[in-house]
Design a protein around this motif. Structure first.
Motif, PDB file in Angstrom:
ATOM      1  N   ARG A 116     -28.913   9.983   3.770  1.00 13.76           N
ATOM      2  CA  ARG A 116     -29.957  10.581   4.609  1.00 13.76           C
ATOM      3  C   ARG A 116     -30.114   9.758   5.891  1.00 13.76           C
ATOM      4  N   PRO A 117     -29.451  10.177   6.964  1.00 13.03           N
ATOM      5  CA  PRO A 117     -29.572   9.441   8.233  1.00 13.03           C
ATOM      6  C   PRO A 117     -31.019   9.336   8.709  1.00 13.03           C
ATOM      7  N   ASP A 118     -31.832  10.339   8.368  1.00 12.67           N
ATOM      8  CA  ASP A 118     -33.229  10.291   8.826  1.00 12.67           C
ATOM      9  C   ASP A 118     -33.998   9.160   8.157  1.00 12.67           C
ATOM     10  N   LEU A 119     -33.761   8.979   6.834  1.00 11.21           N
ATOM     11  CA  LEU A 119     -34.454   7.881   6.161  1.00 11.21           C
ATOM     12  C   LEU A 119     -33.987   6.535   6.703  1.00 11.21           C
ATOM     13  N   ILE A 120     -32.710   6.448   6.978  1.00 16.62           N
ATOM     14  CA  ILE A 120     -32.186   5.176   7.492  1.00 16.62           C
ATOM     15  C   ILE A 120     -32.774   4.871   8.865  1.00 16.62           C
ATOM     16  N   MET A 121     -32.822   5.878   9.717  1.00 15.89           N
ATOM     17  CA  MET A 121     -33.228   5.612  11.101  1.00 15.89           C
ATOM     18  C   MET A 121     -34.737   5.629  11.317  1.00 15.89           C
ATOM     19  N   THR A 122     -35.449   6.442  10.530  1.00 19.45           N
ATOM     20  CA  THR A 122     -36.881   6.614  10.836  1.00 19.45           C
ATOM     21  C   THR A 122     -37.812   6.321   9.668  1.00 19.45           C
ATOM     22  N   GLY A 123     -37.252   6.101   8.482  1.00 19.57           N
ATOM     23  CA  GLY A 123     -38.111   5.815   7.337  1.00 19.57           C
ATOM     24  C   GLY A 123     -38.784   7.033   6.745  1.00 19.57           C
ATOM     25  N   ARG A 124     -38.480   8.216   7.306  1.00 19.48           N
ATOM     26  CA  ARG A 124     -39.044   9.433   6.707  1.00 19.48           C
ATOM     27  C   ARG A 124     -38.033  10.566   6.806  1.00 19.48           C
ATOM     28  N   THR A 125     -38.239  11.604   5.999  1.00 22.79           N
ATOM     29  CA  THR A 125     -37.319  12.732   6.037  1.00 22.79           C
ATOM     30  C   THR A 125     -37.747  13.650   7.178  1.00 22.79           C
ATOM     31  N   LEU A 126     -36.804  13.950   8.057  1.00 25.62           N
ATOM     32  CA  LEU A 126     -37.129  14.805   9.210  1.00 25.62           C
ATOM     33  C   LEU A 126     -36.884  16.267   8.899  1.00 25.62           C
ATOM     34  N   VAL A 127     -36.038  16.519   7.903  1.00 29.85           N
ATOM     35  CA  VAL A 127     -35.890  17.873   7.378  1.00 29.85           C
ATOM     36  C   VAL A 127     -35.963  17.761   5.863  1.00 29.85           C
ATOM     37  N   GLY A 128     -36.109  18.882   5.192  1.00 29.71           N
ATOM     38  CA  GLY A 128     -36.191  18.849   3.737  1.00 29.71           C
ATOM     39  C   GLY A 128     -37.211  19.855   3.278  1.00 29.71           C
ATOM     40  N   SER A 129     -36.744  20.747   2.432  1.00 29.32           N
ATOM     41  CA  SER A 129     -37.633  21.787   1.953  1.00 29.32           C
ATOM     42  C   SER A 129     -38.323  21.269   0.696  1.00 29.32           C
ATOM     43  N   PRO A 130     -39.641  21.379   0.620  1.00 34.49           N
ATOM     44  CA  PRO A 130     -40.353  20.876  -0.565  1.00 34.49           C
ATOM     45  C   PRO A 130     -39.771  21.448  -1.854  1.00 34.49           C
ATOM     46  N   ALA A 131     -39.713  20.605  -2.877  1.00 30.84           N
ATOM     47  CA  ALA A 131     -39.165  21.038  -4.160  1.00 30.84           C
ATOM     48  C   ALA A 131     -40.141  21.971  -4.847  1.00 30.84           C
ATOM     49  N   ALA A 132     -39.583  22.823  -5.728  1.00 28.76           N
ATOM     50  CA  ALA A 132     -40.452  23.732  -6.485  1.00 28.76           C
ATOM     51  C   ALA A 132     -41.511  22.922  -7.212  1.00 28.76           C
ATOM     52  N   ARG A 133     -41.089  21.799  -7.759  1.00 31.93           N
ATOM     53  CA  ARG A 133     -42.061  20.948  -8.440  1.00 31.93           C
ATOM     54  C   ARG A 133     -42.364  19.725  -7.590  1.00 31.93           C
ATOM     55  N   GLY A 134     -43.548  19.682  -7.064  1.00 24.01           N
ATOM     56  CA  GLY A 134     -43.996  18.526  -6.288  1.00 24.01           C
ATOM     57  C   GLY A 134     -45.074  17.830  -7.081  1.00 24.01           C
ATOM     58  N   GLN A 135     -46.304  17.858  -6.557  1.00 25.57           N
ATOM     59  CA  GLN A 135     -47.395  17.185  -7.256  1.00 25.57           C
ATOM     60  C   GLN A 135     -48.408  18.155  -7.858  1.00 25.57           C
ATOM     61  N   GLN A 136     -48.001  19.489  -7.929  1.00 30.14           N
ATOM     62  CA  GLN A 136     -48.985  20.489  -8.371  1.00 30.14           C
ATOM     63  C   GLN A 136     -49.554  20.198  -9.746  1.00 30.14           C
ATOM     64  N   LEU A 137     -48.701  19.699 -10.638  1.00 34.47           N
ATOM     65  CA  LEU A 137     -49.156  19.548 -12.015  1.00 34.47           C
ATOM     66  C   LEU A 137     -50.112  18.372 -12.165  1.00 34.47           C
ATOM     67  N   GLU A 138     -50.259  17.625 -11.118  1.00 34.16           N
ATOM     68  CA  GLU A 138     -51.151  16.463 -11.125  1.00 34.16           C
ATOM     69  C   GLU A 138     -50.875  15.563 -12.311  1.00 34.16           C
ATOM     70  N   ASP A 139     -49.606  15.437 -12.628  1.00 32.57           N
ATOM     71  CA  ASP A 139     -49.262  14.655 -13.812  1.00 32.57           C
ATOM     72  C   ASP A 139     -48.744  13.273 -13.450  1.00 32.57           C
ATOM     73  N   HIS A 140     -48.619  13.017 -12.154  1.00 36.79           N
ATOM     74  CA  HIS A 140     -48.031  11.739 -11.781  1.00 36.79           C
ATOM     75  C   HIS A 140     -49.070  10.636 -11.660  1.00 36.79           C
ATOM     76  N   TYR A 141     -50.238  10.970 -11.075  1.00 41.41           N
ATOM     77  CA  TYR A 141     -51.262   9.958 -10.817  1.00 41.41           C
ATOM     78  C   TYR A 141     -51.665   9.275 -12.119  1.00 41.41           C
ATOM     79  N   PHE A 142     -51.564   7.971 -12.158  1.00 39.76           N
ATOM     80  CA  PHE A 142     -51.881   7.180 -13.354  1.00 39.76           C
ATOM     81  C   PHE A 142     -50.996   7.536 -14.558  1.00 39.76           C
ATOM     82  N   GLY A 143     -49.916   8.303 -14.324  1.00 40.39           N
ATOM     83  CA  GLY A 143     -49.030   8.653 -15.429  1.00 40.39           C
ATOM     84  C   GLY A 143     -48.251   7.430 -15.882  1.00 40.39           C
TER      85      GLY A 143
END
Ligand code: ADP
Ligand code: MG
Length: 747
Positions: free
Chosen positions: A255-282
């Protein structure tokens, strides 16, 4: 035989697959090392701070009079006598050499936001009588106290003309020295301030030190008026919770964007992101736990009291938090924490992303700054106490803080402005770009009662009636929290939650401290007047009442994410500064920044230089992001769409039935539209950039960027993300969000 298209596809898909495979392999190597070094039983307390040399070690290692001279210097801000400096340097050298240290460096915090260091070896060449040359280890008082790095490469914001380009570093004895270990050697780091020939601050530490001094002086005066006649010093305390993302190194490599800027400049959100709220304190994935254990181990040796670790809201997002410390040390420790996070991640095959917004569509990262003040007895001034006097003091200090935030909300907003933080603030995941303070319902009730001039009624829960003075006894048990507030009271401290995850906390903290110091000053003057007419406790309550009334607008308990709040804030006349350029304008307003000058935290010249550096950094950061986005679109996204076109066209020609061919045509049409969009937005974007770059006026460029280039870059990104959703997975060369964010759950 493979066609060209097939082999291209397999290259893209294989690279991603290989990255994924290696991401989910568990690594255990570093753990064993930790146990080897100290044995299983070794408690943290035994090796905590073993790689540091601070006042505690100096007391132990220095001759008595040298140590007491050093303390005097610290207390009175005097020059360190030469003999004392030599004694200190010699003790440091002895200690460092037994630890295997070969080099030392002056560690400082230039206005680039990170840290800088230039290493020198301890060795020197000695000429003996017979003109033999001998190499010995030497470290002098002079080398400890002062350095002169070539300053011309660090930003000064125009404060240094070339003929006086010198910059100096000077030892800050209030922060412990520490040893950084790398595979092949160890370096002694000396925390220093960095300044120019005329004493101008060229760093972020100097203003912080000035600001803690300012709070102490102004706060002591205020507390004395309150009756704490023996108070000698007030210290500010800070506990900085640090959020971060971890992504496997192999993904980052693709990912040239991560290397050069530390963030993704393109990228379509995944079907599963944080909706399930299962990550926090998981449950923390095993690979990550091992990483955290090594980070904590390294930080314990450096004397950083890390207390808490947990998963954060977004997948692959985590947090660690220390026990709070004196502001200056806590600030250095947060910088060290960021360094250790990054370095240790690489050892574990991971990359630690400290950027405020590495991934669209999931939460970004912040750094909650838990802030309070304590007197020299160690009593927290923002902690409701057991005696009427402590409670009165609490209310008074609370009022002073509210006034600080109320009077200087715009500059506090400017203090947290950065391109990265622009993605968070106001994005329904972080506090809005409007500064307000949250107190919780109990305190709100108390302040409203005071404001209304009513007698405080005793309630079982919170308030006791103390007769004449009606001083509330505030319960310590605060349960209500407001995640949407940028500045929230949490029982015995304020949490400045709007600070960005990459930021050097010294910047927002020095501005907050200055604001509070200015407020202490003004409140002292007003209290003196009131004391002419009223008894002390009554005068203090009157001051509290007045300030509570005047600062009402800054208090907000509702949902900071809501549109109603934006409308309401506007009605209240609170500054709404949605972007970095809008926020930075505040530094140009001499009236608004006068409190920084009045408290000796920054001169107008220093404020001006910081403004120029911030503008320049904004422009440079976004220029890099924009060029990188164009490169991604042209050399990754468009070629992938072209491959998809070739595949689609061949497939289309091979479809036997007319009916199916008709249906299939929609795929061709959609892809045509997507390609058309990408090419069109790309051309527009390039045209705009070319036009903007013709100007060499940085402020104009900043406005172009925020008004035109940024909105256009979002359009281009959206078109690229549409492409990702339609191009065959095997043709897509960039690791996808689902891979980068979810691999850790399998590791
Ligand atoms: P919370 O749940 O309110 O966030 P924690 O106890 O987890 O409370 O504290 C969060 C951070 O606040 C920690 O870093 C903690 O050390 C810090 N903290 C606690 N008291 C103070 C204080 N008086 N001054 C500054 N920071 C503090
Ligand atoms: Mg917290």
């Amino acid at each position: 035989m493979q066609t060209q298209n097939e082999s291209a596809a397999s290259t893209a898909a294989n690279a991603r697959l290989n990255a994924f495979k290696s991401a989910i392999e568990t690594r255990t190597n570093s753990i064993a090392k930790i146990k080897d070094q100290f044995g299983k039983e070794s408690p943290i307390s035994e090796y905590f701070g073993c790689m540091t040399f601070g006042l505690a070690q100096m007391r132990e290692k220095l001759p008595k009079d040298a140590y007491s001279n050093l303390l005097k210097t610290l207390e009175q801000g005097k020059k360190l006598p030469k003999e004392t400096a030599e004694a200190v340097a010699s003790a440091i050298k002895e200690w460092a050499i037994t630890k295997g240290v070969t080099h030392y460096c002056h560690w400082f915090q230039p206005m680039t936001g990170s840290t800088a260091e230039k290493h020198d070896a301890f060795i020197t060449i000695q000429h003996s009588n017979h003109s033999e040359l001998r190499v010995i280890e030497r470290f002098t008082g002079g080398q400890l106290i002062q350095g002169e790095p070539d300053a011309s490469s660090f930003p000064s914001g125009g404060m240094r003309s070339t003929f006086e380009a010198r910059g100096y570093t000077a030892w800050d004895p209030s922060s412990p020295l520490f040893i950084i270990e790398e595979g092949n050697g160890k370096t002694l780091c000396i925390p220093t301030v960095f300044f120019g020939y005329h004493g101008q601050a060229l760093d972020n530490k100097t203003p912080l030190l000035r600001s803690t001094e300012a709070i102490s002086t102004a706060g002591c005066e205020f507390l004395k008026l309150l009756g704490d006649v023996d108070v000698k010093k007030i210290s500010t305390t800070l506990g900085a919770e640090q959020e971060y993302f971890l992504v496997d190194k192999n993904f980052v490599a693709l990912r040239p964007d991560l290397i050069m800027t530390g963030r993704t400049l393109v990228g379509s959100p995944a079907a599963r992101g944080q909706q399930l709220e299962d990550h926090y304190f998981g449950a923390i994935p095993s690979r990550i736990t091992q990483f955290m254990q090594e980070v904590e181990f390294e930080l314990y040796k450096l004397g950083v009291p890390i207390k808490t670790r947990h998963n954060e809201v977004a997948p692959s997002q985590f947090e660690l938090a220390p026990i709070f410390e004196d502001m200056n040390i806590a600030s250095d420790h947060n910088l060290l924490t960021m360094e250790v996070l990054k370095r240790t991640a690489l050892k574990h095959g991971l990359v630690c992303l400290l950027h405020e917004k590495p991934f669209a569509g999931v939460n970004g990262s912040g750094k909650h700054n838990n802030w309070s003040m304590a007197n020299d007895k160690g009593e927290n001034l923002l902690e409701p106490g057991n005696t009427p006097h402590q409670n009165l003091r609490f209310l008074a200090c609370l009022a002073v803080t509210l006034k600080a935030v109320h009077d200087n909300a715009a500059v506090l907003r400017a203090a947290i402005a950065s391109p990265g933080n622009d993605h968070r603030l106001g994005a329904n995941e972080a506090p809005p770009a409007i500064i307000s303070a949250f107190l919780g319902s109990l305190l709100e009730d108390i302040l409203n009662t005071i404001d209304a001039g009513k007698t405080l009624k005793a309630t079982e829960q919170s308030i006791i009636d103390l007769g004449v003075n009606k001083i509330p006894n505030v319960s310590k048990d605060y349960t209500d929290r407001n995640r949407t507030s940028p500045f929230a009271f949490t029982g015995n401290k304020f949490e400045f939650r709007a600070v960005g995850s990459t930021q050097n906390v010294a910047v927002p903290m020095s501005i907050l401290n200055a604001a509070v110091a200015a407020s202490f000053k003004e409140c002292s003057a007003r209290l003196k007047d009131l004391l002419k007419k009223k008894k002390r406790d009554e005068a203090v309550m009157e001051l509290v009442r007045q300030v509570v009334k005047e600062t009402k607008h800054i208090r907000f308990s509702g949902n900071g994410y809501s549109d109603e709040w934006k409308a309401e804030a506007k009605k209240r006349g609170l500054p709404i500064l949605n972007t970095t350029p809008a926020a930075l304008e505040m530094f140009k307003d001499k009236k608004k920044t006068q409190f920084l000058v009045d408290t000796n935290v920054l001169t107008q010249e220093e404020i001006g230089s910081r403004y120029h550096i911030a503008v320049e950094r904004y422009v440079k950061t976004l220029d890099i992001e924009h060029l990188a986005l164009i490169e991604l679109a042209e050399t990754y996204v468009v070629p992938a769409i072209e491959k998809q076109f070739a595949a689609l066209a061949a497939a289309h020609a091979a479809i036997p039935s007319k009916a199916t061919a008709k249906l299939h045509e929609t795929r061709l049409n959609t892809l045509d539209t997507v390609l058309g969009n990408v090419l069109m937005e790309l051309e527009k974007f390039k045209g705009m950039i070319d036009k903007s770059k013709k100007s060499h006026d940085e402020e104009k460029r900043m406005r172009d960027i925020v008004d035109q280039l940024q909105p256009q870059s979002f359009k281009l990104r959206a078109a690229c993300d549409q492409a990702e959703n339609i191009v065959a997975d095997e043709f897509w060369p960039l690791p996808k969000y689902r891979e980068m964010l979810l691999a850790n759950t399998l590791a």
